[in-house]
Enzyme design. Sequence first.
Site, mmCIF file in Angstrom:
data_model
loop_
_atom_site.group_PDB
_atom_site.id
_atom_site.type_symbol
_atom_site.label_atom_id
_atom_site.label_comp_id
_atom_site.label_asym_id
_atom_site.label_seq_id
_atom_site.Cartn_x
_atom_site.Cartn_y
_atom_site.Cartn_z
ATOM 1 N N GLU A 1 -9.643 -1.428 5.588
ATOM 2 C CA GLU A 1 -10.288 -1.062 6.843
ATOM 3 C C GLU A 1 -11.547 -1.905 7.062
ATOM 4 O O GLU A 1 -12.074 -2.503 6.114
ATOM 5 C CB GLU A 1 -10.665 0.424 6.801
ATOM 6 C CG GLU A 1 -9.489 1.374 6.579
ATOM 7 C CD GLU A 1 -8.566 1.494 7.807
ATOM 8 O OE1 GLU A 1 -8.566 0.589 8.659
ATOM 9 O OE2 GLU A 1 -7.839 2.511 7.884
ATOM 10 N N HIS B 1 -7.266 -4.261 10.413
ATOM 11 C CA HIS B 1 -6.977 -4.088 8.990
ATOM 12 C C HIS B 1 -5.675 -4.785 8.616
ATOM 13 O O HIS B 1 -4.778 -4.966 9.442
ATOM 14 C CB HIS B 1 -6.988 -2.607 8.569
ATOM 15 C CG HIS B 1 -5.808 -1.782 8.950
ATOM 16 N ND1 HIS B 1 -5.909 -0.433 9.209
ATOM 17 C CD2 HIS B 1 -4.496 -2.073 9.107
ATOM 18 C CE1 HIS B 1 -4.718 0.045 9.499
ATOM 19 N NE2 HIS B 1 -3.842 -0.932 9.449
ATOM 20 N N ASN C 1 -7.391 -2.242 14.547
ATOM 21 C CA ASN C 1 -8.798 -2.453 14.174
ATOM 22 C C ASN C 1 -8.971 -3.667 13.255
ATOM 23 O O ASN C 1 -10.039 -3.879 12.695
ATOM 24 C CB ASN C 1 -9.364 -1.195 13.499
ATOM 25 C CG ASN C 1 -8.712 -0.881 12.158
ATOM 26 O OD1 ASN C 1 -7.802 -1.600 11.716
ATOM 27 N ND2 ASN C 1 -9.168 0.167 11.497
ATOM 28 N N ASP D 1 0.835 -1.208 0.000
ATOM 29 C CA ASP D 1 0.000 0.000 0.000
ATOM 30 C C ASP D 1 0.868 1.256 0.000
ATOM 31 O O ASP D 1 2.090 1.185 0.149
ATOM 32 C CB ASP D 1 -0.964 0.003 1.212
ATOM 33 C CG ASP D 1 -0.266 -0.332 2.535
ATOM 34 O OD1 ASP D 1 0.979 -0.387 2.565
ATOM 35 O OD2 ASP D 1 -0.968 -0.538 3.534
HETATM 36 C C1 GLP Z 1 -0.452 0.537 8.787
HETATM 37 C C2 GLP Z 1 -0.173 -0.253 7.485
HETATM 38 C C3 GLP Z 1 -0.326 -1.735 7.695
HETATM 39 C C4 GLP Z 1 0.306 -2.114 9.019
HETATM 40 C C5 GLP Z 1 -0.474 -1.522 10.145
HETATM 41 C C6 GLP Z 1 0.140 -1.772 11.516
HETATM 42 O O1 GLP Z 1 -1.477 1.446 8.690
HETATM 43 N N1 GLP Z 1 -0.955 0.140 6.352
HETATM 44 O O2 GLP Z 1 0.274 -2.423 6.607
HETATM 45 O O3 GLP Z 1 0.288 -3.519 9.163
HETATM 46 O O4 GLP Z 1 -0.772 -0.177 9.946
HETATM 47 O O5 GLP Z 1 1.240 -0.954 11.767
HETATM 48 P P1 GLP Z 1 2.279 -1.231 12.910
HETATM 49 O O6 GLP Z 1 2.997 -2.481 12.519
HETATM 50 O O7 GLP Z 1 3.181 -0.043 12.925
HETATM 51 O O8 GLP Z 1 1.507 -1.412 14.162
#
Ligand code: GLP
Length: 265
Positions: free
Chosen positions: A145, A140, A138, A69
């Site tokens: 989302e 995702h 959440n 992404d």
């Molecule tokens: C972000 C990314 C995800 C990631 C998630 C968790 O928004 N788009 O790919 O897995 O949030 O992030 P973190 O690993 O920093 O908790």
Amino acid sequence: MEIHIVQNAERGAEVVADVFVRTLQEAGESGTVLGLATGSSPVPAYAELIRRHREEGLSFARSRAFLLDEYIGLPAGHEQSYHHFIRENFTSHIDIDDAAVVSPDGASADPVSEAASYDRRLREAGGVDLQILGIGSNGHIAFNEPGSSLGSRTRVIGLARSTIEDNARYFDTADDVPVRALSQGLGTILEARRIVLTATGAGKAEAVAQLAEGAISARWPATALQMHPDVTVVVDEAAASKLELADYYRYSRRLEAEHPLLALG
Ligand code: GLP
């Protein structure tokens, strides 16, 4: 799902790195298509892979990589762009060709076409051999989302308020977090041949419990992974704290260690 509950981030990084090594070895001469994730969760695994590259000769020279992404609207080279993040934290430290590290173009004047073209490019590359994932609090994965269709493709998506708050720590203020992103869809991600997801900390415990044991539903997008035949989940004790079947997962890993040919999903 193969769920590993590990004592600390270092051990988790080794388990994830082992999945990478297995995938790279299986591909041999033909090379591997890696699906890479940003966020803090995969960073210890990237550090371990960088170490194995430097100290043990692990090579990514025949690999290509596609990111999950990208934020829409950050100027190219912005240090919070995922394009920048993955180079900083992983790919510029290994022997992968920089041109072979591809991400959706968040600066495209036509993000809708860019999303469709990204999905096409992934397919033309033969699909992803190994996708690494984190998970949002959440539920995702990538930026799918809650409410995302389980069959969704790469598309433009609006970020949930909770995601903007979670990710504000990387920006000066929450108002600086982009409100839209280009994200591979759940259907796109499910086409990866192998998936490894990693999560740490109590803030992920509910999402991890839903991912592994909740009903498959757009309410918790990561539950879509229950339909995939080859998913490894690596979590620390805090992230595992709401798993009702934690003892069974531990027991299964012990059994597998004693009987290596068992595959107790
Ligand atoms: C972000 C990314 C995800 C990631 C998630 C968790 O928004 N788009 O790919 O897995 O949030 O992030 P973190 O690993 O920093 O908790």
